[in-house]
Enzyme design. Structure first.
Site, PDB file in Angstrom:
ATOM      1  N   GLY A  11      55.328  15.729  14.130  1.00 57.36           N
ATOM      2  CA  GLY A  11      53.858  16.044  13.598  1.00 57.36           C
ATOM      3  C   GLY A  11      52.997  16.125  14.768  1.00 57.36           C
ATOM      4  N   ASN A  33      61.573  15.238   8.949  1.00 60.83           N
ATOM      5  CA  ASN A  33      62.001  16.123   8.060  1.00 60.83           C
ATOM      6  C   ASN A  33      61.594  17.477   8.144  1.00 60.83           C
ATOM      7  OD1 ASN A  33      59.712  15.814   6.821  1.00 60.83           O
ATOM      8  ND2 ASN A  33      60.392  15.366   4.588  1.00 60.83           N
ATOM      9  N   PHE A  35      58.514  18.529   7.214  1.00 66.48           N
ATOM     10  CA  PHE A  35      57.626  18.924   6.069  1.00 66.48           C
ATOM     11  C   PHE A  35      56.281  19.708   6.526  1.00 66.48           C
ATOM     12  CE2 PHE A  35      54.429  17.573   2.427  1.00 66.48           C
ATOM     13  CZ  PHE A  35      54.637  18.794   1.890  1.00 66.48           C
ATOM     14  N   ASP A  57      65.360  12.456   6.681  1.00 66.36           N
ATOM     15  CA  ASP A  57      64.034  11.995   5.810  1.00 66.36           C
ATOM     16  C   ASP A  57      64.030  10.679   5.618  1.00 66.36           C
ATOM     17  OD1 ASP A  57      62.603  11.464   3.164  1.00 66.36           O
ATOM     18  OD2 ASP A  57      62.699  13.706   3.158  1.00 66.36           O
ATOM     19  N   TYR A 144      48.519   9.093  -1.733  1.00 62.04           N
ATOM     20  CA  TYR A 144      48.358   8.466  -0.264  1.00 62.04           C
ATOM     21  C   TYR A 144      47.750   7.212  -0.031  1.00 62.04           C
ATOM     22  CZ  TYR A 144      47.186   9.563   4.795  1.00 62.04           C
ATOM     23  OH  TYR A 144      47.228   9.430   6.312  1.00 62.04           O
ATOM     24  N   LYS A 148      49.867   3.863   1.045  1.00 64.97           N
ATOM     25  CA  LYS A 148      49.867   3.262   2.361  1.00 64.97           C
ATOM     26  C   LYS A 148      49.307   1.960   2.247  1.00 64.97           C
ATOM     27  CE  LYS A 148      49.935   6.791   5.429  1.00 64.97           C
ATOM     28  NZ  LYS A 148      50.978   6.909   6.656  1.00 64.97           N
TER      29      LYS A 148
HETATM   30  P1  NAD Z   1      51.251  15.448  10.456  1.00 67.27           P
HETATM   31  O1  NAD Z   1      51.466  15.994   8.858  1.00 67.27           O
HETATM   32  O2  NAD Z   1      50.915  16.142  11.407  1.00 67.27           O
HETATM   33  O3  NAD Z   1      52.647  14.594  10.631  1.00 67.27           O
HETATM   34  C1  NAD Z   1      53.580  13.966   9.628  1.00 67.27           C
HETATM   35  C2  NAD Z   1      55.027  14.121  10.396  1.00 67.27           C
HETATM   36  O4  NAD Z   1      55.799  13.217   9.297  1.00 67.27           O
HETATM   37  C3  NAD Z   1      55.222  15.565  10.092  1.00 67.27           C
HETATM   38  O5  NAD Z   1      56.031  15.976  11.337  1.00 67.27           O
HETATM   39  C4  NAD Z   1      56.479  15.580   8.851  1.00 67.27           C
HETATM   40  O6  NAD Z   1      57.264  16.539   8.941  1.00 67.27           O
HETATM   41  C5  NAD Z   1      56.688  14.235   8.729  1.00 67.27           C
HETATM   42  N1  NAD Z   1      57.211  13.668   7.543  1.00 67.27           N
HETATM   43  C6  NAD Z   1      56.490  13.700   6.316  1.00 67.27           C
HETATM   44  N2  NAD Z   1      57.408  13.180   5.493  1.00 67.27           N
HETATM   45  C7  NAD Z   1      58.544  12.690   6.013  1.00 67.27           C
HETATM   46  C8  NAD Z   1      59.635  12.246   5.432  1.00 67.27           C
HETATM   47  N3  NAD Z   1      59.740  12.007   4.328  1.00 67.27           N
HETATM   48  N4  NAD Z   1      60.579  11.896   6.317  1.00 67.27           N
HETATM   49  C9  NAD Z   1      60.532  12.103   7.761  1.00 67.27           C
HETATM   50  N5  NAD Z   1      59.324  12.808   8.233  1.00 67.27           N
HETATM   51  C10 NAD Z   1      58.389  12.959   7.522  1.00 67.27           C
HETATM   52  O7  NAD Z   1      50.289  14.200  10.493  1.00 67.27           O
HETATM   53  P2  NAD Z   1      49.591  13.178  11.546  1.00 67.27           P
HETATM   54  O8  NAD Z   1      48.139  13.656  11.494  1.00 67.27           O
HETATM   55  O9  NAD Z   1      50.244  13.503  12.672  1.00 67.27           O
HETATM   56  O10 NAD Z   1      49.861  11.761  10.944  1.00 67.27           O
HETATM   57  C11 NAD Z   1      50.732  11.059  11.567  1.00 67.27           C
HETATM   58  C12 NAD Z   1      50.534   9.684  10.747  1.00 67.27           C
HETATM   59  O11 NAD Z   1      49.364   9.179  11.035  1.00 67.27           O
HETATM   60  C13 NAD Z   1      50.683   9.557   9.212  1.00 67.27           C
HETATM   61  O12 NAD Z   1      51.479   8.596   8.659  1.00 67.27           O
HETATM   62  C14 NAD Z   1      49.193   9.635   8.685  1.00 67.27           C
HETATM   63  O13 NAD Z   1      49.085   9.100   7.295  1.00 67.27           O
HETATM   64  C15 NAD Z   1      48.813   8.966   9.689  1.00 67.27           C
HETATM   65  N6  NAD Z   1      47.130   9.022   9.955  1.00 67.27           N
HETATM   66  C16 NAD Z   1      46.605  10.091  10.530  1.00 67.27           C
HETATM   67  C17 NAD Z   1      45.356  10.642  10.530  1.00 67.27           C
HETATM   68  C18 NAD Z   1      44.765  11.584  11.228  1.00 67.27           C
HETATM   69  O14 NAD Z   1      43.503  11.817  11.076  1.00 67.27           O
HETATM   70  N7  NAD Z   1      45.404  12.482  11.791  1.00 67.27           N
HETATM   71  C19 NAD Z   1      44.688   9.546  10.138  1.00 67.27           C
HETATM   72  C20 NAD Z   1      44.965   8.379   9.429  1.00 67.27           C
HETATM   73  C21 NAD Z   1      46.482   8.093   9.356  1.00 67.27           C
END
Ligand code: NAD
Ligand code: UDP
Length: 311
Positions: A11, A33, A35, A57, A144, A148
């Site tokens: 991600g 995974n 997604f 996953d 969400y 969390k």
């Molecule tokens: P993103 O959507 O780009 O990345 C999330 C990744 O998790 C993706 O690669 C997705 O394919 C993978 N994923 C989702 N469900 C899954 C599962 N069941 N099994 C395996 N992989 C799975 O989002 P991001 O911005 O990179 O966020 C990463 C983490 O940081 C998340 O947990 C998010 O809640 C947290 N977060 C992000 C922010 C932000 O502003 N970017 C803020 C607060 C928290």
């Protein structure tokens, strides 16, 4: 050299973290995974013999021997986490149980990517870690927020009950190169719209605020948190305290891109938080004087440059 597992490693945040950990000489196993993540985000790392990409996953158990686990897997953009809310809850809750169970078994340190969303629509401003939040447990965002919050509870209880070494990062809105053009969050939406001369979609009047953190500052904060002593187990806000209204963000994007896009107003989504700003006193103290170095204007310029070639 440490062996490190990064869930959600394909991600936006995960791919930056994998790259940085590899550059520091670690061995990295990336689970995803796909997604919302994409192989493209880590394709440049595939030739590194110390990098391994595995489709998995995290709602299912996974076994591997590592020293540290960064648990980032979870869709983060409202449109994606609301697409399949039950799956979002399962990812946060069962994913946390699986990663904590693994950490317990192999005695690894484990860091949870929590979120400023645990504060909901906050009444205390700026938000300190001891604020319990103002979340709607049955609203559109609850899959969400509550997922969390439950993950945080699992983390502290695995620590109390099983002595698992835990870290909890409460991440505030983070942006930067590597976000997907269809991610749906505000920074990528506005930049992509401006570059395509499409309308800039402000939800509501645009008076709601967010505090935007550039990706490099977050990655630095996460690594520093993981490296703190075992006595640090409480949640730590990691974000940039510079707070802007969504209208101000739109104006900055228009200025940087020189776009002729016009601003349109669409309905405000249910339970959209009205204000958000991290109090980072704890992070500064615990993380060896960490603080965000990249100003919004500077970070937006880099992100606009990225989207010129990737949208
Ligand atoms: P993103 O959507 O780009 O990345 C999330 C990744 O998790 C993706 O690669 C997705 O394919 C993978 N994923 C989702 N469900 C899954 C599962 N069941 N099994 C395996 N992989 C799975 O989002 P991001 O911005 O990179 O966020 C990463 C983490 O940081 C998340 O947990 C998010 O809640 C947290 N977060 C992000 C922010 C932000 O502003 N970017 C803020 C607060 C928290
Ligand atoms: N937002 C907006 N237009 C968009 C996308 C988001 O005005 O195209 C608003 C949204 O309503 C919220 C803020 O921008 O008030 C931040 O939204 P985002 O989805 O990026 O993050 P979150 O709400 O989870 O902090």
């Amino acid at each position: 050299m440490k062996k490190i597992l990064v869930t959600g490693g394909a991600g936006f945040i995960g791919s930056h973290l994998c790259e940085r950990l590899l550059n520091e000489g670690n061995e990295v196993i990336c689970l995803d995974n796909f997604f919302t993540g994409n192989r493209k985000n880590v394709v440049h790392l595939l030739s590194n013999p110390y990098f391994e990409l595995i489709r998995h996953d995290i709602t299912m158990p996974f076994f591997v021997e590592v020293d540290e686990i960064y648990n980032l897997a979870c869709p983060a953009s409202p449109i994606h986490y609301q697409h399949n809310p039950i799956k979002t809850i399962k990812t946060s809750v069962m994913g946390a149980i699986n990663m904590l169970g693994l950490a317990k078994r192999i005695k690894a340190k484990v860091l949870q990517a929590s979120t400023s969303e645990v504060y909901g629509d906050p009444i205390i401003h700026p938000q300190t870690e001891d604020y319990w939040g103002n979340c709607n447990p049955i609203g559109k965002r609850s899959c969400y927020d509550e997922g969390k919050r439950c993950a945080e509870s699992l983390f502290v209880n695995y620590h109390y009950q099983n002595n698992v070494r835990i870290k909890i990062a409460r991440i505030f809105n983070t942006y930067g190169p590597g976000m997907s053009a269809n991610d749906g969050r505000v920074v990528s939406n506005f930049i992509v719209q401006a570059l395509k001369n499409q309308d800039i979609t402000i939800f509501g009047e645009g008076k709601q605020t967010r505090s935007f953190q550039y990706i490099d500052d977050l990655v630095e904060g996460l690594i520093r948190l993981m490296n703190t002593g075992d006595n640090i187990t409480g949640p730590v806000n990691i974000g940039n305290p510079d707070e802007f209204t969504i209208l101000e963000l739109a104006e900055q994007v228009l200025k940087i891109t020189g776009s002729g896009s016009k601003i349109v107003h669409l309905p405000l989504p249910e339970d959209d938080p009205t204000q958000r700003q991290p109090d980072i006193s704890q992070a500064k103290k615990i993380l060896n004087n960490w603080y965000p170095k990249v100003k919004l204007n500077e970070g937006l310029i880099k992100t606009v440059e990225y989207f010129k070639h990737n949208s």
